[in-house]
Design an enzyme around this catalytic site. Structure first.
Site, mmCIF file in Angstrom:
data_model
loop_
_atom_site.group_PDB
_atom_site.id
_atom_site.type_symbol
_atom_site.label_atom_id
_atom_site.label_comp_id
_atom_site.label_asym_id
_atom_site.label_seq_id
_atom_site.Cartn_x
_atom_site.Cartn_y
_atom_site.Cartn_z
ATOM 1 N N GLY A 112 -102.055 -7.922 4.700
ATOM 2 C CA GLY A 112 -102.100 -6.799 5.632
ATOM 3 C C GLY A 112 -101.559 -7.100 7.013
ATOM 4 O O GLY A 112 -101.325 -6.179 7.792
ATOM 5 N N CYS A 114 -98.908 19.007 -15.083
ATOM 6 C CA CYS A 114 -97.443 18.974 -15.095
ATOM 7 C C CYS A 114 -96.922 20.017 -16.076
ATOM 8 O O CYS A 114 -97.384 20.101 -17.215
ATOM 9 C CB CYS A 114 -96.958 17.579 -15.502
ATOM 10 S SG CYS A 114 -95.165 17.501 -15.748
ATOM 11 N N CYS A 150 -94.920 17.869 -19.040
ATOM 12 C CA CYS A 150 -95.582 16.934 -19.960
ATOM 13 C C CYS A 150 -97.077 17.180 -20.052
ATOM 14 O O CYS A 150 -97.769 16.518 -20.831
ATOM 15 C CB CYS A 150 -95.305 15.481 -19.551
ATOM 16 S SG CYS A 150 -96.313 14.902 -18.165
ATOM 17 N N CYS A 166 -94.252 16.133 -12.721
ATOM 18 C CA CYS A 166 -94.562 14.778 -12.260
ATOM 19 C C CYS A 166 -93.469 14.286 -11.327
ATOM 20 O O CYS A 166 -92.289 14.399 -11.638
ATOM 21 C CB CYS A 166 -94.622 13.807 -13.435
ATOM 22 S SG CYS A 166 -95.914 14.123 -14.650
ATOM 23 N N CYS A 210 -93.172 10.946 -16.741
ATOM 24 C CA CYS A 210 -93.087 12.278 -17.337
ATOM 25 C C CYS A 210 -92.227 12.238 -18.603
ATOM 26 O O CYS A 210 -92.616 12.768 -19.652
ATOM 27 C CB CYS A 210 -92.492 13.253 -16.315
ATOM 28 S SG CYS A 210 -92.731 14.987 -16.717
#
Ligand SMILES: [Zn+2]
Lengths: 288, 189
Positions: free
Chosen positions: A31, A240, A243, A265, A271
């Site tokens: 970080g 979606c 899909c 997606c 997808c």
């Protein structure tokens, strides 16, 4: 075939050594933003030169590279970067998340869970999460040193006061292993939970700002929030349309001049893979 | 400079350094994982793994400290020829190499500053045995816990207490290496 006019993976060895040392420091201090001397790359800054330099320093001939832009493998940006490394490093490329050993991304984390040994390289425009609160680098560095993150919480709380909730939906700040506050790059906050405890190594490269940072595998990453307003990843109330996935991040797409729209997606590989094994959504073409 | 100083480097630096870096990166990212590396044949007493790390990471911008028996003419010449790294005393080193006893006390080495914890030394510790047994490791890079044969526990615990400052470590044994970043919490097993 690699193009012999370039060194392997384009950058010269001294530059790669410098970037590699910065990556290792980033890994050792999760970080924390490690300064590095960013090099000119044969593409504009907006194209993710920080990510490209990190990828260049990481690639080896045996790698299989995937590049995504907002979840898609077929945008101009993603295609250009993929071709760049095909040409300069001779690596294999793929659109399948599971097949890739290195994935360079702009603004998404793939839906398919990553595994040990994979590296996810983020393109980062603004690495400093405190920059909009404090423009001076000397001051933000001091704030990280002293863990003075109160102003960040005040900013998020102002969101709540104004909108009734935390309105920040991209580049939502996180705290790494209880120490450094970090900008996860402009991924949707929907992706934030995937930052934490991920089996893959996550590397972040900011070219213009000359910073590299890292999340080793299984690093604990927490999205900043409040007891009375806990972090919510957020999810559009749709499946979606291609899909049928109910748990993926969706893009809204205008489909005709009459304002018709569909939700699909943003992760095109995810997808397509679902459609390939028979999943169907509301607007899928009829079977022939 | 001895003739042997001129040999033993990478034959194909861009590709060999790339593979070596990935081993070094994975080792530091996943403490307890041991990698085998190749490509360097340095003079004694430097191990292949320590030689590979130096060829991959050291250059004219990274002062190197040789501790104990590692501070010998053959090795000084080899490092100078292949990396161009200046050879320095412990406090100035970006990388230090030696056996555990020769590197002590660790307080001699740079641990970075509170605002720039990256300005710290990486210690390459040559060991006789390296295995995923012994000291108990936890922290970033480690799913639940891991084990690594460390030369001792107390020094690594003291180093962790300095976080985010501190030194990072590679343990090298023949052609194998393991990493131990400052973030790892070490306990006796
Ligand atoms: Zn879909």
């Amino acid at each position: 075939m690699t193009d012999q006019a370039y060194n392997f993976a384009y950058l010269d060895e001294q530059t790669k050594r410098m970037i590699r040392r910065a990556i290792l420091k980033g890994v050792a201090v999760p970080g924390y933003q490690v300064p590095f001397a960013s090099r000119e790359m044969p593409m504009p800054y907006g194209w993710g030169t920080g990510g490209v330099q990190v990828t260049s320093a990481c690639l080896m001939p045996e790698d299989c590279l995937k590049v995504i832009d907002q979840g898609a493998d077929d945008t101009t940006n993603a295609v250009s970067i993929r071709k760049f490394f095909q040409r300069t490093a001779g690596v294999q490329v793929t659109e399948a998340t599971a097949e890739a050993s290195v994935i360079q991304t702009r603004h998404r984390i793939p839906e398919t869970p990553l595994r040990e040994g994979q590296i996810l390289v983020y393109q980062v425009p603004i690495p400093e999460p405190l920059r909009f609160l404090e423009p001076r680098e000397t001051e933000t560095r001091k704030m990280h040193e002293l863990e003075e993150y109160g102003l960040m919480h005040v900013k998020l709380y102002e969101d709540i006061a104004r909108h009734g909730q935390i309105a920040t939906s991209y580049a939502y700040p996180v705290k790494v292993e209880g120490r450094y506050v970090m900008d996860p790059s402009p991924i949707p906050k929907f992706d934030n939970p995937k930052l934490s405890d991920n089996a893959a190594l996550q590397l972040f490269g900011a070219g213009r700002e000359q910073r590299i940072y890292a999340l080793p595998p299984y690093t604990q990453v927490v999205s900043l929030d409040f007891d009375d307003h806990p972090f919510e990843a957020g999810k559009a109330p749709h499946d979606c349309d291609l899909c049928g996935a109910g748990e993926s991040y969706l893009d809204e797409v205008i489909v005709d001049d009459a304002g018709g729209r569909m939700f699909v997606c943003s992760d095109t590989d995810f997808c397509a893979s679902r459609q390939a094994v028979g999943h169907r959504g509301r607007l899928s073409p009829e079977e022939v | 400079m001895t003739p042997e100083a001129l040999t033993g480097g990478f034959a194909d630096a861009p590709v060999q350094a790339a593979r070596a870096f990935r081993a070094a990166l994975d080792a530091l990212s996943r403490p307890g994982v041991i990698h085998t590396v190749a490509g360097a044949t340095p003079p004694a007493p430097l191990s292949v793994a320590a030689g590979v790390l130096l060829l991959t990471l050291a250059d004219a911008t990274t002062p190197v400290h040789l501790a104990g028996d590692h501070d010998c003419p053959a090795l000084r010449d080899w490092i100078t020829f292949h990396t161009g790294a200046p050879l320095v005393d412990a406090p100035s080193a970006a990388f230090a190499i030696g056996r555990w006893g020769a590197l002590a006390p660790l307080s001699r080495f740079a641990i970075g500053t509170p605002d720039y914890p990256d300005r710290s030394a990486t210690l390459i510790v040559e060991v006789d045995d390296l295995s995923a047994t012994g000291a108990h490791l936890a922290g970033p890079g480690i799913k639940d816990h891991a084990h690594l044969s460390l030369p001792e526990v107390a020094a690594f615990r003291a180093n962790r207490a300095l976080f985010p400052q501190g030194c990072d470590f590679y343990l090298t044994c023949a052609d194998r290496l393991a990493g131990l970043p400052r973030s790892t919490i070490v306990e006796a097993c």
